[in-house]
Design an enzyme around this catalytic site. Structure first.
Site, PDB file in Angstrom:
ATOM      1  N   GLY A  45       8.894  49.791 -38.422  1.00  0.00           N
ATOM      2  CA  GLY A  45       7.941  49.444 -39.475  1.00  0.00           C
ATOM      3  C   GLY A  45       7.437  50.679 -40.177  1.00  0.00           C
ATOM      4  N   PHE A  47       4.810  52.280 -39.667  1.00  0.00           N
ATOM      5  CA  PHE A  47       4.214  53.202 -38.701  1.00  0.00           C
ATOM      6  C   PHE A  47       5.297  54.049 -38.035  1.00  0.00           C
ATOM      7  CE2 PHE A  47       2.387  54.455 -34.647  1.00  0.00           C
ATOM      8  CZ  PHE A  47       1.048  54.694 -34.940  1.00  0.00           C
ATOM      9  N   GLY A  48       6.418  53.438 -37.721  1.00  0.00           N
ATOM     10  CA  GLY A  48       7.512  54.129 -37.053  1.00  0.00           C
ATOM     11  C   GLY A  48       8.308  53.170 -36.199  1.00  0.00           C
ATOM     12  N   LYS A  49       9.074  53.705 -35.256  1.00  0.00           N
ATOM     13  CA  LYS A  49       9.908  52.886 -34.389  1.00  0.00           C
ATOM     14  C   LYS A  49       9.072  52.233 -33.291  1.00  0.00           C
ATOM     15  CE  LYS A  49      14.232  55.463 -35.001  1.00  0.00           C
ATOM     16  NZ  LYS A  49      15.286  56.277 -34.340  1.00  0.00           N
ATOM     17  N   VAL A  50       9.532  51.048 -32.840  1.00  0.00           N
ATOM     18  CA  VAL A  50       8.900  50.335 -31.737  1.00  0.00           C
ATOM     19  C   VAL A  50       9.917  50.219 -30.609  1.00  0.00           C
ATOM     20  CG1 VAL A  50       7.714  48.234 -31.004  1.00  0.00           C
ATOM     21  CG2 VAL A  50       7.479  49.031 -33.370  1.00  0.00           C
ATOM     22  N   LYS A  67       4.723  51.526 -29.878  1.00  0.00           N
ATOM     23  CA  LYS A  67       4.842  51.892 -31.288  1.00  0.00           C
ATOM     24  C   LYS A  67       4.533  53.381 -31.449  1.00  0.00           C
ATOM     25  CE  LYS A  67       1.988  50.103 -34.455  1.00  0.00           C
ATOM     26  NZ  LYS A  67       1.437  49.133 -35.430  1.00  0.00           N
ATOM     27  N   ASP A 164      -3.437  43.131 -44.299  1.00  0.00           N
ATOM     28  CA  ASP A 164      -1.974  43.155 -44.386  1.00  0.00           C
ATOM     29  C   ASP A 164      -1.374  41.942 -43.679  1.00  0.00           C
ATOM     30  OD1 ASP A 164       0.436  44.157 -45.269  1.00  0.00           O
ATOM     31  OD2 ASP A 164       0.685  45.565 -43.603  1.00  0.00           O
TER      32      ASP A 164
END
Length: 468
Positions: A45, A47-50, A67, A164
């Site tokens: 996403g 934010f970054g990888k999960v 996350k 969101d």
């Protein structure tokens, strides 16, 4: 929670009332993710990888979603802090729980409870097994309850505006219970007045952003309501909030859905995968509240409490519709079967197709293949065919909760030949798989009775028998 800032770095200390969210070491995170191996990545996403992993929790270990903030991400320390602040104070069955966090040098990591059924977005637009209408309605209610909890200020003494809301931020557990996630953009605001707002820069996701908020920068709880209305129409239509492959009139789901309703073309909004599953009364109630959520003037939109109430009404209407086609009324229903599916019997045949459930002799004759009149004029499905039509009786094809004796599954068959078809194609049917035989002398471990409702034709039941 108290926060202190040193340049771009942020350190956290948890109060005793917030120990449900604890700090874990980077060593622990590296160990459970195999040093951030891409092989355990389960999502990506803004934010970054999960990553998927497991950590010690209580007296055992639990599966978690980890996350990790990408240093190149547009989101940063502020969103990281906001997420921890929000979820350390908020606990609700329809919100994803924050288990722990890691704040080590440049590494900023959030650890959540693991949601095995992924996102609503995945099920609507990526999965090959479509959600049934009952499942979509259940998801709508769960997500609405989560937002209602945020807006009413429970646990914070202030309202939380998510900012969101979208289908990719609604996660599903193993029972398809919906949980709101991703609080990086959330804002705490006053709850004493419906028209109270927070002045803030416009953030969110294109297609879900409240037009009033976009124009004025005034963020209110009704901005979340607008976004949730878009999610409701996604669930109803199976279409994305924005689809640039469509023409200008249809690329915006909110605009197209509102136009269809104004022109009394509600049926055009319904996802072909669920046509025939929805009660007309349920559909009208559901579409009406979703339409109100998209009102151009924020003050004309319902509160989330009103949305929850309307969705519960929709669910009740749907349950009444489903129950009206249940085996409880099977004797009366099977009289319709004669008219639509069964050739008239000779007067001396000695059998009546209007008497269901079958007696012992009928059961024995069907099991032995000796009663040809029982299937005369009917389409008799093999167990293998019904497995195909229902994707092997997959759990995602279940409709609602089981009765004491059966599960109901959605299946697909060809409109003309009644041959099994793939999900989302041809004719939607409900396959009722009974847990036991109503005839007392059959081996319950070997025999299954399945009743099939041809939804788009008439509400009747066909009797199918096959040894497993």
């Amino acid at each position: 929670m108290t926060c202190s800032s040193v340049g771009e770095e942020t350190s956290f200390s948890l109060s005793s009332s917030e120990q449900l969210c604890r700090q874990v070491s980077l060593t622990t995170i590296r160990s459970t993710t195999h040093d951030f191996d891409d092989g355990v990545v389960i999502g990506l996403g803004g934010f970054g990888k999960v990553y998927r992993g497991n950590i010690d929790h209580g007296s055992g270990t639990i599966d978690v979603a980890i996350k990790r903030l990408d240093i190149m991400s547009n989101q940063g320390a502020a969103e990281f802090r906001a997420e921890i602040e929000m979820l350390s104070k908020l606990r609700h069955c329809n919100l994803v729980s924050l288990i722990a966090y890691c704040n080590d040098s440049i590494e900023k990591i959030l650890v959540y409870e693991y949601m095995p059924r992924q996102t609503v977005d995945f099920h609507l637009f990526t999965s090959h097994v479509p959600l049934t209408w009952v499942q979509r309605l259940k998801i709508s209610i769960g997500a609405a309850r989560g937002l209602e909890y945020l807006h009413t200020g429970s646990g914070t003494q202030h309202g939380v505006i998510h900012r969101d809301v979208k289908s990719s931020n609604i996660l599903l557990d193993e029972n398809l219970d919906a949980k709101i996630s991703d609080f990086g953009l959330s804002k705490i605001g006053p709850i004493n007045q419906p028209t109270s707002y927070v002045n803030t820069g416009v953030r969110g996701t294109f297609g879900y952003i409240d037009p009033d908020y976009f124009l004025t920068g005034r963020l209110t709880r009704k901005s979340d309501v607008y976004a949730f209305g878009v999610v409701m129409f996604e669930l109803l239509s199976g279409r994305r909030a924005v689809d640039m492959s469509l023409n200008e009139e249809q690329c915006s789901l909110s605009r197209w859905a509102k136009l269809c309703i104004k022109e009394h073309k509600l049926d055009q909004i319904v996802d072909p995968n669920i046509k025939g599953q929805i009660s007309s009364k349920c559909l009208k109630e559901y579409a009406h509240i979703a339409y109100r959520c998209l009102h151009s003037r924020a003050k004309e939109r319902p509160t989330m409490a009103e949305v929850v109430f309307s969705l519960q009404i929709s669910q009740t209407l749907q349950e009444k519709f489903d129950n009206s086609a249940s085996p409880a009324g099977i004797i009366g229903i099977t009289r319709k079967m004669q008219k639509y599916f069964i050739s008239p019997l000779k007067e001396n045949s000695g059998h009546s197709h209007g008497s269901m459930p079958m007696d012992k002799d009928d059961c024995n004759k069907m099991r032995d293949g000796g009663d040809q009149t029982m299937s005369k004029g009917l389409k008799v499905f093999s167990y293998k065919e019904l497995k195909h039509a229902t994707n092997n009786f997959h759990t995602q094809m279940r409709r609602g909760r089981p009765s004491t004796s059966a599960w109901v599954f959605t299946g697909w068959i060809d409109k003309k030949t009644y041959a099994p078809s793939v999900p989302g194609v041809a004719l939607a049917v409900s396959v009722k798989r009974l847990h036991h035989c109503y005839c007392g002398n059959l081996d319950k471990n070997k025999d299954i009775y399945i009743w099939l409702t041809i939804i788009k034709l008439v509400n009747v039941y066909l009797c199918i028998h096959n040894a497993v």
